[in-house]
Design an enzyme around this catalytic site. Structure first.
Site, short mmCIF file in Angstrom:
data_model
loop_
_atom_site.label_atom_id
_atom_site.label_comp_id
_atom_site.label_asym_id
_atom_site.label_seq_id
_atom_site.Cartn_x
_atom_site.Cartn_y
_atom_site.Cartn_z
N ASP A 71 6.64 51.49 4.21
CA ASP A 71 7.20 50.96 2.97
C ASP A 71 8.12 49.79 3.31
O ASP A 71 8.80 49.82 4.34
CB ASP A 71 7.97 52.03 2.19
CG ASP A 71 8.01 51.72 0.69
OD1 ASP A 71 7.25 52.35 -0.06
OD2 ASP A 71 8.79 50.82 0.29
N GLU A 86 -7.06 56.85 -7.11
CA GLU A 86 -6.31 58.10 -7.06
C GLU A 86 -6.18 58.67 -8.49
O GLU A 86 -5.86 57.95 -9.41
CB GLU A 86 -4.91 57.84 -6.47
CG GLU A 86 -4.07 59.08 -6.34
CD GLU A 86 -4.84 60.23 -5.71
OE1 GLU A 86 -5.30 60.09 -4.57
OE2 GLU A 86 -5.01 61.27 -6.37
N PHE A 87 -6.43 59.97 -8.62
CA PHE A 87 -6.41 60.60 -9.95
C PHE A 87 -5.27 61.61 -10.11
O PHE A 87 -5.27 62.37 -11.07
CB PHE A 87 -7.75 61.29 -10.22
CG PHE A 87 -8.92 60.34 -10.16
CD1 PHE A 87 -9.21 59.52 -11.24
CD2 PHE A 87 -9.71 60.25 -9.03
CE1 PHE A 87 -10.28 58.63 -11.19
CE2 PHE A 87 -10.78 59.36 -8.96
CZ PHE A 87 -11.07 58.56 -10.05
N LYS A 122 -11.74 54.50 -12.42
CA LYS A 122 -10.31 54.82 -12.62
C LYS A 122 -9.82 54.35 -14.00
O LYS A 122 -9.19 55.11 -14.74
CB LYS A 122 -9.48 54.17 -11.50
CG LYS A 122 -7.99 54.35 -11.65
CD LYS A 122 -7.53 55.78 -11.59
CE LYS A 122 -6.07 55.90 -11.97
NZ LYS A 122 -5.57 57.25 -12.02
N CYS A 173 1.39 54.90 -15.75
CA CYS A 173 -0.06 54.70 -15.63
C CYS A 173 -0.77 54.40 -16.95
O CYS A 173 -1.32 53.32 -17.11
CB CYS A 173 -0.69 55.92 -14.96
SG CYS A 173 -0.23 56.04 -13.23
N1 LIG Z 1 2.13 57.45 -10.15
C1 LIG Z 1 0.97 57.98 -10.50
O1 LIG Z 1 0.88 59.03 -11.13
C2 LIG Z 1 -0.31 57.28 -10.11
C3 LIG Z 1 -1.52 57.99 -10.18
C4 LIG Z 1 -2.69 57.34 -9.81
C5 LIG Z 1 -2.66 56.02 -9.42
N2 LIG Z 1 -1.48 55.34 -9.39
C6 LIG Z 1 -1.49 53.93 -8.94
O2 LIG Z 1 -1.05 53.90 -7.59
C7 LIG Z 1 -0.30 52.70 -7.32
C8 LIG Z 1 1.09 53.06 -6.81
O3 LIG Z 1 1.76 53.78 -7.81
P1 LIG Z 1 3.10 54.60 -7.51
O4 LIG Z 1 3.42 55.33 -8.77
O5 LIG Z 1 2.94 55.35 -6.24
O6 LIG Z 1 4.13 53.41 -7.30
P2 LIG Z 1 5.62 53.51 -6.69
O7 LIG Z 1 6.36 52.37 -7.30
O8 LIG Z 1 6.13 54.89 -6.82
O9 LIG Z 1 5.41 53.24 -5.13
C9 LIG Z 1 4.98 52.04 -4.59
C10 LIG Z 1 5.69 51.81 -3.26
O10 LIG Z 1 5.14 50.63 -2.66
C11 LIG Z 1 6.21 49.99 -1.96
N3 LIG Z 1 5.80 48.60 -1.68
C12 LIG Z 1 5.71 47.55 -2.52
N4 LIG Z 1 5.28 46.45 -1.86
C13 LIG Z 1 5.10 46.81 -0.57
C14 LIG Z 1 4.70 46.12 0.62
N5 LIG Z 1 4.37 44.83 0.57
N6 LIG Z 1 4.66 46.80 1.77
C15 LIG Z 1 5.00 48.11 1.82
N7 LIG Z 1 5.38 48.82 0.75
C16 LIG Z 1 5.44 48.17 -0.45
C17 LIG Z 1 7.39 50.15 -2.89
O11 LIG Z 1 8.61 49.98 -2.20
C18 LIG Z 1 7.19 51.59 -3.38
O12 LIG Z 1 7.86 52.51 -2.56
C19 LIG Z 1 -0.30 51.94 -8.64
O13 LIG Z 1 -1.39 51.05 -8.66
C20 LIG Z 1 -0.52 53.03 -9.68
O14 LIG Z 1 -1.12 52.53 -10.86
C21 LIG Z 1 -0.30 55.95 -9.71
#
Ligand SMILES: NC(=O)c1ccc[n+]([C@@H]2O[C@H](COP(=O)([O-])OP(=O)(O)OC[C@H]3O[C@@H](n4cnc5c(N)ncnc54)[C@H](O)[C@@H]3O)[C@@H](O)[C@H]2O)c1
Length: 432
Positions: A30, A151-152, A204, A260
């Protein structure tokens, strides 16, 4: 296998921990130095049931580690997953700059063949762009494959969903990465669907839009129920037992929110438009969702009349139960709109109060209350805004006596209308 996940948020951290749990060696990267430091010292930046033990166990077993260096992650793995944010832009399209910058970082670090897997939710055709970017920025001209693996997981049930997935979707441009991807997921014993990369990306968006559509459908039904004297829960049970329909995602309430559904819907509408299709059905899903909140707020103002100088207790701030995530939470929107109308609030959430404080600053108009049973103290009415099961155990007797008048607006249909009336409450819920 040696796996790296870039982006250690709700998706990246839980995925990394679950991959480690089944025996893979996982590096979570991260770029948020504070987050990495917290994780390295045994802390967990998010609330997700079961996650803390899972992380601790796998860190102790030497299968899970955290770093802020993408190069470290890429050097030490065969497969690199991307799980960074894909936030919405004002026009509804997706901001893909996080994906692009990670693709460039991976390209710069790559010196040998890698499989680069996109787990973030992206519009169809993003995989092709990621491949172009890696090719352009990889000075070492290393060979690679790009895979889409959407991811679901559901927040609040993420560990369960990842350990026992309904299905795994693997979208590829060539067959070369398929065997390795099957090996990653073999321990999870889930059906694996291998598709072309565009189909995987579409799956998705199509899945999330359909779930949002189901919620808006039952919310629309709830309006008809209120107008006709029917009960939306009975209607949902009656249609949900039909195996072709299913009961899940048929709970009427304040509408959907979170990080989402709203953004994925907008993104799907936008990409469809760019591809020449006006997805009017999904625009209606958005409209119904927004109207649901308006209708609920109208119930509050119809009952309390003027909100200025009224004190309202709000139970729930997270966008749904079992999470501390407040991103686009309907509960937060509700609070903001009550505040705008001049009310002051006493609020409580079992897990999301810290994160909510970044949006709803504590002050004269907002008091954060640690004990859910004390929320009603001195208030003019109580509102349930999130479906936390623990709220069903609210001390109703104490709340009734603490309020100036026993009024409960239940935005999540947690209580039984007849029982509440028998207990002396003015009780307003959704679609009943
Ligand atoms: N949260 C959910 O329920 C969920 C479910 C399915 C899919 N998704 C998708 O998954 C993706 C991530 O969602 P999330 O909720 O985990 O987001 P989040 O904001 O919780 O986590 C993303 C992480 O990425 C890090 N990051 C950003 N740029 C970076 C870089 N250049 N290098 C390293 N780390 C970096 C951020 O610091 C953060 O910790 C999105 O596209 C979202 O739509 C989310």
């Amino acid at each position: 296998m040696k796996l790296t996940i870039i982006g250690t948020g709700y998706v990246g951290l839980v995925t990394g921990a679950c991959f480690a749990e089944v025996g893979h060696h996982v590096t979570c990267v991260d770029n948020n130095a504070e987050k990495v430091k917290l994780l390295q010292s045994g802390g967990i930046p998010i609330y997700e049931p079961g996650l803390d033990e899972l992380v601790a166990r796998n860190v102790a077993a030497g299968r899970l580690r955290f770093t802020h260096s993408t190069k470290d992650g890429v050097d030490n793995s065969d497969i690199v997953f991307i799980a960074v944010p894909t936030p919405p832009q004002p026009d509804g399209s997706v901001d893909l700059s996080f994906i692009e910058s990670v693709a460039r970082e991976i390209a710069a670090a790559m010196t040998s063949y890698k499989i680069v897997v996109d787990k973030s939710t992206v519009p169809v055709k993003t995989g092709d762009k990621v491949a172009e970017t890696i090719k352009r920025y990889c000075k070492a001209h290393a060979d690679f494959d790009v895979v889409s693996n959407p991811e679901f997981l559901r927040e609040g049930f993420a560990v369960e969903d990842l350990m026992k997935p309904d299905r795994i979707v693997i979208g590829v441009r060539t067959q070369r990465p398929v065997a390795a991807m099957r090996e990653v997921y073999a321990p999870f014993n889930a059906p694996i669907i291998v598709t072309d990369i565009n189909s995987a990306e579409l799956i998705k968006h199509a899945a999330n839009s359909f779930l949002a559509l189901k919620i808006s459908y039952i919310n629309a039904i709830s309006v008809i129920c209120e107008a006709s004297g029917a009960n939306v829960i009975e209607v949902a049970n009656g249609i949900g037992l039909d195996a072709r329909i299913g009961r899940r995602f048929l709970d009427a309430g304040l509408g959907f929110g979170g990080s989402c559904f709203p953004k994925d819907l907008s993104a799907f509408i936008k990409i469809s438009e760019q591809l020449g299709y006006d997805f009017a059905l999904l625009k209606e899903v958005q409209r119904i969702n927004a109207a649901q909140m308006d209708r609920f707020l109208k119930k509050i103002t119809d009952t309390l009349w003027v909100l200025k100088d009224k004190k309202i207790g709000v139970l729930g701030l997270a966008f749904k139960q079992n999470t501390d995530d407040v991103r686009l939470s309907p509960a937060i929107e509700l609070c903001q709109r009550l505040l705008k109308d001049g009310a002051s609030l006493r609020v409580h959430d079992p897990k999301a109060m810290d994160k909510a404080k970044d949006i709803l600053k504590p002050g004269p108009a907002i008091t954060y209350v640690e004990d859910m049973n004390a929320v009603a103290d001195g208030c003019d009415a109580l509102v349930v805004a999130t479906e936390w099961p623990v709220f069903k155990k609210l001390d109703l007797d104490r709340a009734r006596k603490s309020l100036t008048h026993p009024i409960l607006f239940d935005g999540r249909n947690l209580f039984d209308p007849q029982e509440m009336e028998q207990l002396g409450w003015i009780y307003k819920s959704v679609g009943r």
